[in-house]
Design a protein around this motif. Structure first.
Motif, PDB file in Angstrom:
ATOM      1  N   THR A  55      35.919  33.455  57.842  1.00  0.00           N
ATOM      2  CA  THR A  55      36.950  33.441  56.788  1.00  0.00           C
ATOM      3  C   THR A  55      37.042  34.771  56.045  1.00  0.00           C
ATOM      4  OG1 THR A  55      35.320  32.270  55.417  1.00  0.00           O
ATOM      5  CG2 THR A  55      37.068  30.960  56.415  1.00  0.00           C
ATOM      6  N   HIS A 154      37.728  39.218  49.343  1.00  0.00           N
ATOM      7  CA  HIS A 154      38.052  37.825  49.648  1.00  0.00           C
ATOM      8  C   HIS A 154      37.453  36.971  48.539  1.00  0.00           C
ATOM      9  CE1 HIS A 154      36.949  34.024  52.119  1.00  0.00           C
ATOM     10  NE2 HIS A 154      38.122  33.862  51.509  1.00  0.00           N
ATOM     11  N   LYS A 156      36.121  33.815  46.737  1.00  0.00           N
ATOM     12  CA  LYS A 156      35.507  32.570  47.194  1.00  0.00           C
ATOM     13  C   LYS A 156      34.378  32.208  46.233  1.00  0.00           C
ATOM     14  CE  LYS A 156      33.194  36.107  49.075  1.00  0.00           C
ATOM     15  NZ  LYS A 156      33.683  37.500  48.988  1.00  0.00           N
ATOM     16  N   ASN A 278      41.735  30.961  52.036  1.00  0.00           N
ATOM     17  CA  ASN A 278      40.465  30.471  52.590  1.00  0.00           C
ATOM     18  C   ASN A 278      39.375  30.504  51.521  1.00  0.00           C
ATOM     19  OD1 ASN A 278      41.389  30.024  55.289  1.00  0.00           O
ATOM     20  ND2 ASN A 278      41.277  32.221  55.659  1.00  0.00           N
ATOM     21  N   ILE A 279      39.658  29.890  50.388  1.00  0.00           N
ATOM     22  CA  ILE A 279      38.737  29.931  49.250  1.00  0.00           C
ATOM     23  C   ILE A 279      37.635  28.907  49.488  1.00  0.00           C
ATOM     24  CG2 ILE A 279      38.530  29.731  46.740  1.00  0.00           C
ATOM     25  CD1 ILE A 279      41.604  30.464  46.705  1.00  0.00           C
ATOM     26  N   THR A 280      36.560  29.384  50.065  1.00  0.00           N
ATOM     27  CA  THR A 280      35.445  28.548  50.490  1.00  0.00           C
ATOM     28  C   THR A 280      34.393  28.459  49.384  1.00  0.00           C
ATOM     29  OG1 THR A 280      34.443  30.498  51.502  1.00  0.00           O
ATOM     30  CG2 THR A 280      35.790  29.106  52.926  1.00  0.00           C
ATOM     31  N   ASP A 284      30.910  35.060  52.107  1.00  0.00           N
ATOM     32  CA  ASP A 284      31.050  35.408  53.520  1.00  0.00           C
ATOM     33  C   ASP A 284      29.740  35.948  54.101  1.00  0.00           C
ATOM     34  OD1 ASP A 284      33.675  34.628  53.404  1.00  0.00           O
ATOM     35  OD2 ASP A 284      34.473  36.651  53.165  1.00  0.00           O
ATOM     36  N   SER A 289      31.402  29.080  57.772  1.00  0.00           N
ATOM     37  CA  SER A 289      32.530  29.004  56.855  1.00  0.00           C
ATOM     38  C   SER A 289      32.836  27.538  56.603  1.00  0.00           C
ATOM     39  CB  SER A 289      33.769  29.701  57.428  1.00  0.00           C
ATOM     40  OG  SER A 289      33.576  31.091  57.496  1.00  0.00           O
ATOM     41  N   ARG A 292      37.929  24.857  52.689  1.00  0.00           N
ATOM     42  CA  ARG A 292      38.465  25.358  51.420  1.00  0.00           C
ATOM     43  C   ARG A 292      38.270  24.331  50.305  1.00  0.00           C
ATOM     44  NH1 ARG A 292      44.467  26.000  52.441  1.00  0.00           N
ATOM     45  NH2 ARG A 292      44.042  24.063  53.564  1.00  0.00           N
TER      46      ARG A 292
END
Length: 369
Positions: A55, A154, A156, A278-280, A284, A289, A292
């Motif tokens: 992600t 990113h 997350k 893709n807000i996990t 990362d 992954s 979301r």
């Protein structure tokens, strides 16, 4: 005074603009090209993703940023630094191989990759800052030598930082292993021997041999521990945790001060793009992954790392949480989604401390384009 943060939503919309179009529009609106001078060696700071994670920011999107930097007169290179924990990015050779396997090679992105702290994380220099916890920090040499920098983050969740955005990308991502260790100081794991299954998985991944199997479970040699948290990620029973009541606030404040050191000497020469897709629940850096926790939101651009993170935090929390995700609570719009994953964290600490030390402003104007 408010800092300008530019935003474009994830939906295509009636004008049928794709993500590449949106990146171009944000780059222009936020004036990121003005951060770059003719002939600049321009660092594109991003996270290539741990092997097994999928992600991370798309290399195709990175290529669009590379082309915009080159059009502004810069000479871009992609960069990150070695991890503190053991894994597929612990040295430059493994890091490069992972980045290429994830699609970040020159043939896709149009830019070479340099691991900014060198082969075994020895390429760094001390930078003086006016912090509350540090008066100097350790920053990767190639980050310091770059004339300008575009930071691609990113957004997350993160088990220690509350959430990961531009500040964390600067702080951890521009520091060598020695600098990462400084930021983690004080975060010692606590082992619940009643819950420990004695599997030895934590001892197997510990990069410094601080954990050892014993007759009663697992023992910790505190003098060896670097606070990387790798043991927590592999424990199948949840027997390992940090003392969050004492460690979380200092950790995030030290992180914000490292971010200040990462941009020292580059006033007006750093731009930021935060990708709220893709807000996990996890960073990362994890070799997986997860699903979301909220729907995709869009992309933000700014020249203020504090403001862009404040806006990112607010936009994520304004969403309805996704049922069946790792959210334990706080599903409703307006509730803290990051605390819904890790209740002991408070992602606003890094933002507020960043403002206090002069990294940026928490007040922002969100401008939709």
């Amino acid at each position: 005074m408010r800092s300008s943060v530019y935003f474009t939503g994830a939906a295509v919309g009636s004008d049928r603009k794709n993500t590449l179009d949106k990146i171009n529009a944000l780059f222009e609106a936020a004036g990121l090209g003005a951060c770059i001078r003719e002939g600049d060696l321009t660092a594109v700071k991003l996270h290539f993703g741990e092997w097994g994670n999928d992600t991370y920011i798309s290399p195709v999107w990175v290529r669009e940023v590379v082309e915009r930097i080159r059009a502004a007169g810069g000479n871009p290179f992609l960069t990150d630094t070695a991890t503190l924990y053991s894994g597929a990015r612990h040295n430059a050779v493994d890091h490069l191989r992972t980045a290429i396997r994830h699609g970040f090679g020159f043939e896709v992105t149009g830019a070479p990759i340099l691991i900014a702290d060198g082969l075994t994380s020895g390429n760094w220099r001390k930078v003086g800052i006016a912090g509350e916890r540090f008066d100097q920090v350790k920053i990767a040499g190639d980050i310091l030598d770059a004339g300008s920098m575009i930071v691609l983050s990113h957004v997350k969740g993160h088990g220690m930082a509350g959430f990961g955005g531009a500040i964390k990308n600067l702080a951890m991502g521009c520091a060598p292993a020695a600098g990462k260790k400084e930021q983690h100081q004080g975060l010692l794991p606590v082992i619940d021997q009643k819950v420990c299954a004695g599997c030895g998985g934590c001892a197997g991944v510990c990069p410094t041999g601080a954990l050892e199997e014993t007759a009663g479970g697992v023992g910790l040699k505190a003098s060896r521990c670097i606070g990387c948290g790798e043991c927590m990620t592999v424990c199948p029973t949840g027997a390992i945790d940090f003392n969050w009541a004492e460690g979380v606030a200092p950790f995030m404040e030290m992180m914000a001060e490292y971010a200040l050191g990462a941009v020292a000497g580059k006033e007006g020469r750093v731009g930021y793009l935060n990708f709220l897709v893709n807000i996990t629940p996890d960073c990362d850096c994890c070799p997986w992954s997860d699903g979301r926790i909220v729907p995709d939101i869009g992309i933000l651009a700014s020249t203020d790392p504090v403001a862009i993170d404040a806006a990112s935090f607010d936009l994520v929390n304004a969403q309805q949480g996704i049922a069946g995700s790792r959210l334990l609570c706080n599903h409703a719009p307006g509730e803290d989604k990051f605390r819904g994953v890790a209740p002991y964290t408070d992602g606003t600490i890094q933002i507020r401390h960043g403002e206090r030390i002069g990294l940026g402003r928490t007040a922002y104007e969100l401008i939709e384009i």
